[in-house]
Design an enzyme around this catalytic site. Structure first.
Site, mmCIF file in Angstrom:
data_model
loop_
_atom_site.group_PDB
_atom_site.id
_atom_site.type_symbol
_atom_site.label_atom_id
_atom_site.label_comp_id
_atom_site.label_asym_id
_atom_site.label_seq_id
_atom_site.Cartn_x
_atom_site.Cartn_y
_atom_site.Cartn_z
ATOM 1 N N LYS A 188 -40.954 17.582 -90.897
ATOM 2 C CA LYS A 188 -40.990 17.641 -92.628
ATOM 3 C C LYS A 188 -39.805 19.376 -93.114
ATOM 4 O O LYS A 188 -39.054 19.683 -92.046
ATOM 5 C CB LYS A 188 -41.910 18.013 -93.528
ATOM 6 C CG LYS A 188 -43.191 17.834 -92.891
ATOM 7 C CD LYS A 188 -43.310 16.444 -94.333
ATOM 8 C CE LYS A 188 -43.894 14.878 -94.177
ATOM 9 N NZ LYS A 188 -45.585 15.271 -94.036
HETATM 10 C C1 LIG Z 1 -47.370 14.668 -95.039
HETATM 11 C C2 LIG Z 1 -47.248 14.301 -95.773
HETATM 12 C C3 LIG Z 1 -49.025 14.787 -96.120
HETATM 13 C C4 LIG Z 1 -49.897 15.442 -95.488
HETATM 14 O O1 LIG Z 1 -49.410 16.174 -94.317
HETATM 15 P P1 LIG Z 1 -49.908 16.900 -93.548
HETATM 16 O O2 LIG Z 1 -49.515 18.940 -93.653
HETATM 17 O O3 LIG Z 1 -49.371 16.202 -92.596
HETATM 18 O O4 LIG Z 1 -51.336 16.781 -93.890
HETATM 19 C C5 LIG Z 1 -49.296 14.191 -97.066
HETATM 20 N N1 LIG Z 1 -48.171 13.856 -98.306
HETATM 21 C C6 LIG Z 1 -47.074 13.258 -97.792
HETATM 22 C C7 LIG Z 1 -46.364 12.255 -98.682
HETATM 23 C C8 LIG Z 1 -46.491 13.626 -96.026
HETATM 24 O O5 LIG Z 1 -45.141 13.099 -96.403
#
Ligand SMILES: *Cc1c(COP(=O)(O)O)cnc(C)c1O
Length: 383
Positions: A188
């Site tokens: 991210k």
């Molecule tokens: C990455 C992601 C999540 C979950 O994030 P984590 O921190 O890995 O639990 C939820 N929703 C979306 C759209 C994502 O891309």
């Protein structure tokens, strides 16, 4: 292989983490509240609640909003499974609102239609979870209007979108929602290794999410049922979890926040360069709603010809480009099909799935690798 995404860790990040390791607190110290304060202030929300993942943040947001058995939660089909699993954790049922063919975000028109039907049938959702796919905000003003009319709560899944703007204001200010959730997984925009954070402007939801993250336990006498027996006293007043973020993660997050602006501007620059270099190919580059400024978590190309989708994807992988597909519609997952969902449920989402490819985009993507991606995409897709 050029990956589709990767973290950027510098010496200041490493120093911040090792400083914590040498300090008194590895968890429940000063770094977590400082990180919460930093993110909340940056996006313009009153409260930030940091947790060990965005998945946990979505779960405690649903719980704080009172989602339980018999309730309905709606989200986008083009998302990571966590956006919808969070409702299932609470015993609620889920449904999916088809996407807009230009932004690939939840379509406000489809949402309005579904709400009208649900009102007639007495099956309105308690919560709707719009997802800011690739970092581009959904049409939150329109969704908030529907939320008022049909009395549902809104959780923005902004896992892709920290650093993005909507109507000139940061995603996460909760002007049009009850809660916004960010993810700090390494692919991210900024990372804490694993980690997530929920912002809100509501006192009750901030308090509820703090309980949910730490066993349902409070040390605040104002929240207690009884007068404290002594200074050791705490009360468990609801059923919560251990979803706490560590001090090392928060210190890394604080350090990464120093470079958020730089990460976003590099991603924006790279996206604009892709737009230019891929313009004449048999594909659609990401359309941007003028009321948004994307955080550019992903750069998704949409091929004109679905019959060449798989071969193009494979050719790019063979050429050393770590392409990916975000996402197969959630309801097509076997676990969801077992609930009765069938192909055809969201036609636009399925059209998208048959054509979409995410190509590499991250803050440390160098010029040479960028050119490699452009050449490989040009060769694989053609004009
Ligand atoms: C990455 C992601 C999540 C979950 O994030 P984590 O921190 O890995 O639990 C939820 N929703 C979306 C759209 C994502 O891309």
């Amino acid at each position: 292989m050029v990956p589709y995404g990767r973290q950027s860790i510098d010496d200041a990040d490493i120093q911040a983490v090792t400083d914590v390791l040498r300090s008194d607190y590895l968890t429940q110290g000063p770094a977590v509240p400082a990180f919460e304060e930093r993110v909340a202030r940056h996006v313009g929300a009153r409260y930030g609640v940091a947790v060990n993942s965005a998945t946990s943040a979505l779960h405690i947001a649903c719980l704080a909003l009172g989602v339980g058995p018999g309730d309905r939660v709606w989200t986008s089909p083009v998302t990571f499974v966590a956006s919808s699993n969070c409702a299932l954790y609470c015993g609620a049922t889920v449904d999916f609102v088809d996407i807009d063919p230009r932004t690939y975000n939840m379509s406000v028109e489809r949402l309005a239609e579904m709400l009208e039907r649900a009102q007639a049938e007495g099956t309105l959702p308690k919560v709707v979870i719009p997802v800011h796919l690739a970092g581009q905000s959904c049409d939150m003003a329109a969704i908030a209007e529907l939320a008022k009319r049909y009395s549902f709560a809104v959780i923005e899944d902004a896992s892709h979108a920290i650093g993005g703007n909507y109507q000139g204001r940061p995603v996460g200010d909760c002007r049009y929602s009850d809660v916004t959730v960010f993810s700090f997984h390494p692919v991210k925009i900024i990372t804490t290794a694993e980690g997530g954070l929920a912002t809100t402007n509501r006192d009750d939801l901030a308090a509820g999410m703090r309980l949910g993250r730490s066993h349902g336990i409070t040390r605040d006498p104002a929240e207690m049922r009884s007068v404290p027996d002594g200074p050791w006293y705490y009360e468990q007043i609801t059923l919560g979890f251990n979803y706490r973020m560590t001090e090392m993660q928060a210190a890394l997050g604080l350090s990464q926040m120093d470079r958020l602006h730089q990460f976003i501007s590099t991603r924006r620059h790279l996206a604009a360069a892709y737009d230019g270099r891929l313009a004449s190919l048999a594909l659609t580059t990401p359309w941007q709603d003028p009321s948004t400024e994307s955080a550019w978590h992903l750069y998704v190309i949409r091929l004109d010809d679905p019959d060449r989708h798989r071969a193009t994807f494979e050719a790019l992988r063979t050429a050393g480009i770590g392409v990916n597909l975000h996402y197969m519609p959630v309801y097509l997952q076997p676990f969801y099909r077992d609930m009765g969902f069938q192909p055809g449920h969201c036609p636009e989402a399925e059209r998208y799935y048959a054509r979409a490819i995410s190509i590499p985009l991250f803050a440390t993507l160098g010029e040479r690798d960028f050119d490699l991606v452009v050449d490989a995409v040009s060769a694989a897709v053609g004009g």
